[in-house]
Design an enzyme around this catalytic site. Sequence first.
Site, PDB file in Angstrom:
ATOM      1  N   GLY B  40      46.657  47.557  26.127  1.00 31.78           N
ATOM      2  CA  GLY B  40      46.219  48.744  26.845  1.00 31.78           C
ATOM      3  C   GLY B  40      46.231  48.430  28.319  1.00 31.78           C
ATOM      4  O   GLY B  40      46.147  47.272  28.707  1.00 31.78           O
ATOM      5  N   THR B  42      45.134  48.245  32.413  1.00 33.34           N
ATOM      6  CA  THR B  42      43.934  47.713  33.052  1.00 33.34           C
ATOM      7  C   THR B  42      42.823  48.761  33.069  1.00 33.34           C
ATOM      8  O   THR B  42      43.070  49.912  33.390  1.00 33.34           O
ATOM      9  CB  THR B  42      44.271  47.291  34.502  1.00 33.34           C
ATOM     10  OG1 THR B  42      45.445  46.509  34.452  1.00 33.34           O
ATOM     11  CG2 THR B  42      43.152  46.493  35.112  1.00 33.34           C
ATOM     12  N   GLY B  43      41.613  48.339  32.696  1.00 35.07           N
ATOM     13  CA  GLY B  43      40.485  49.268  32.723  1.00 35.07           C
ATOM     14  C   GLY B  43      40.385  50.162  31.504  1.00 35.07           C
ATOM     15  O   GLY B  43      39.631  51.137  31.516  1.00 35.07           O
ATOM     16  N   GLY B  45      39.282  49.255  28.535  1.00 32.57           N
ATOM     17  CA  GLY B  45      38.147  48.904  27.678  1.00 32.57           C
ATOM     18  C   GLY B  45      38.394  47.682  26.800  1.00 32.57           C
ATOM     19  O   GLY B  45      37.573  47.371  25.952  1.00 32.57           O
ATOM     20  N   LYS B  46      39.513  46.971  27.025  1.00 34.70           N
ATOM     21  CA  LYS B  46      39.828  45.808  26.194  1.00 34.70           C
ATOM     22  C   LYS B  46      38.768  44.720  26.312  1.00 34.70           C
ATOM     23  O   LYS B  46      38.271  44.215  25.313  1.00 34.70           O
ATOM     24  CB  LYS B  46      41.189  45.200  26.608  1.00 34.70           C
ATOM     25  CG  LYS B  46      42.359  46.156  26.590  1.00 34.70           C
ATOM     26  CD  LYS B  46      43.660  45.422  26.876  1.00 34.70           C
ATOM     27  CE  LYS B  46      43.748  44.795  28.251  1.00 34.70           C
ATOM     28  NZ  LYS B  46      43.898  45.741  29.357  1.00 34.70           N
ATOM     29  N   GLU B 171      43.517  37.324  27.764  1.00 39.16           N
ATOM     30  CA  GLU B 171      44.652  36.991  28.635  1.00 39.16           C
ATOM     31  C   GLU B 171      44.707  35.498  28.949  1.00 39.16           C
ATOM     32  O   GLU B 171      44.618  35.087  30.100  1.00 39.16           O
ATOM     33  CB  GLU B 171      44.570  37.797  29.934  1.00 39.16           C
ATOM     34  CG  GLU B 171      44.760  39.272  29.685  1.00 39.16           C
ATOM     35  CD  GLU B 171      44.857  40.049  30.991  1.00 39.16           C
ATOM     36  OE1 GLU B 171      45.618  39.589  31.865  1.00 39.16           O
ATOM     37  OE2 GLU B 171      44.207  41.080  31.100  1.00 39.16           O
TER      38      GLU B 171
END
Lengths: 266, 287
Positions: B40, B42-43, B45-46, B171
């Site tokens: 998903g 950036t930002g 909710g991962k 990441e």
Amino acid sequence: MLEQLTLGRYIPGHSWLHRLDPRAKLVLACYFIVIAFLTTNWLTYVLMFAFIGGVIFLTGLSFSYFVRGIGPLIWLIVFTAILQLLFTPGGHIYWHWGILMITSTGIQTSTAVFLRFLLIITMATVLTLTTAPLAIADGVEALLRPLRVIHFPVAQTALMLSVALRFVPTLLDEAQTIMNAQRARGVEFNNGGLIKRLRAIVPLLIPLFVGAIGRADDLATAMESRGYQGATNRTRYRVLKWHNADTIAVVVILVLNIVLVVLRHM
Amino acid sequence: MAITFDHVNYMYQPNSPFEAVGLSDVSFTVPSESFTAIIGHTGSGKSTLVQHLNGLLKPTSGTVTVDDFQLTAKTTNKHLKSLHQHVGMVFQFPENQLFDQTVERDIAFGPLNFGFTNEEAMSLAHQAAHDVGLPDELLNRSPFELSGGQMRRVAIAGVLASQPRVLVLDEPTAGLDPRGRAEMMAMFAKLKADQQLTVILVTHQMDDVADYADQALVMAHSNLIKAGTPAEIFADPEWVKAQQLALPTAANFAQHLVTRGFEFDSLPLTAEQLAMQLRGQLPKEGR
């Protein structure tokens, strides 16, 4: 945990207070803090608290947000007040044990300390909540400018201040990340006795310092590579402008001061 | 099932001017010993999602189940310590968590906190250092003297040393060069197989999703918008692009070949699948 504290945090907004000139806000907030010490009788406290209530209303932020934000600091204030209460001699003695005593003077001073502290912290919170950190730095620089006459490094001081303010949220974020990483490795920051908690701080502080020093180094390189060589005669991107609203704010505080002095003698 | 999210909602700083939705009604399950990728932009909710896996965040409402542990809004911090051990978390840029005087002691820090004896912790540290490919002579050096890639391996060993059953990787290859990235992903695949771990990987590298993941979860605007095998996720390239995601390199390459007259039964996701499908379509007399 770190998010709860409101002191020193800025909330963007467009209220009348947000738009005041930072110079005016800085001077007037300091002025308010000084005249907070003129309070003597209950009338003067009512006046000051009514005033700060009005100021909070003008920020456009909810009252409960202030209450919760100042909450963590209340213990510090209570602690100071209790020390005053237990160690102030004079007047009628109600209770005493060794060097500890509760006297009528002590009750008066500790109440005064408590209420004045509350006024001061609320005003300081209003200042930082409604003024962007960079605006505060600009305001300080403008107010310090007369000191150039005695070769005080005004521009450098202002730069240091704005860099420091700029990195407060960054460092808070980083502290939160490192805390999470160490909690995941079994550190308990909120459990155990004093010694255990102090030991838990080490795995937080060392990576935080390592990161901060690395960041400072990077920032210095970035500034030099963009031609920064001390701040000699730099022009400004954000120019501060004095508006009518600022004059009105000054007048309001002066009126507050006069009323306060009158009530003091009643 | 190793991990279940049941209608999990999370709100950042509720009832303050900074109130923000972190997760909105997220439900999914992850089988034991599987490899799950969370993707998903950036930002989306991962990171918020993975912090629920070991109780760093507690759901505002809903239930998170990880093996024998149940996490709800009411779970107290006292019960979280064994969950912290059960679920190992490798954060973004994990080398920022190193602090101790030697590599060995930094790796042993987790096991010591979780109540292993000193000897046990040291032996776990040596095993973990070996598992991540750190040479023994580094163990008595200061972690701050090492290269960036070695520091990251130390940090990962520091998580593995506590013997987690679930490994969450946020990441883990960010900032590494292509070779370091490939080595690290191969290392995680080997660890998963050797230690029967359940692996959750947050990533922007679609090639890693295609190469390693059994299933993928796609997050957008705090919602889980799609869950399925990589083949199902990447089946509709237009949809993938609309989510500001990319196709795996092999799939992208295959799409370009389609415009040149090649045909594929199904979109190949890995280099191997691409090669298999191309075999037979290439002219035999070519040099």
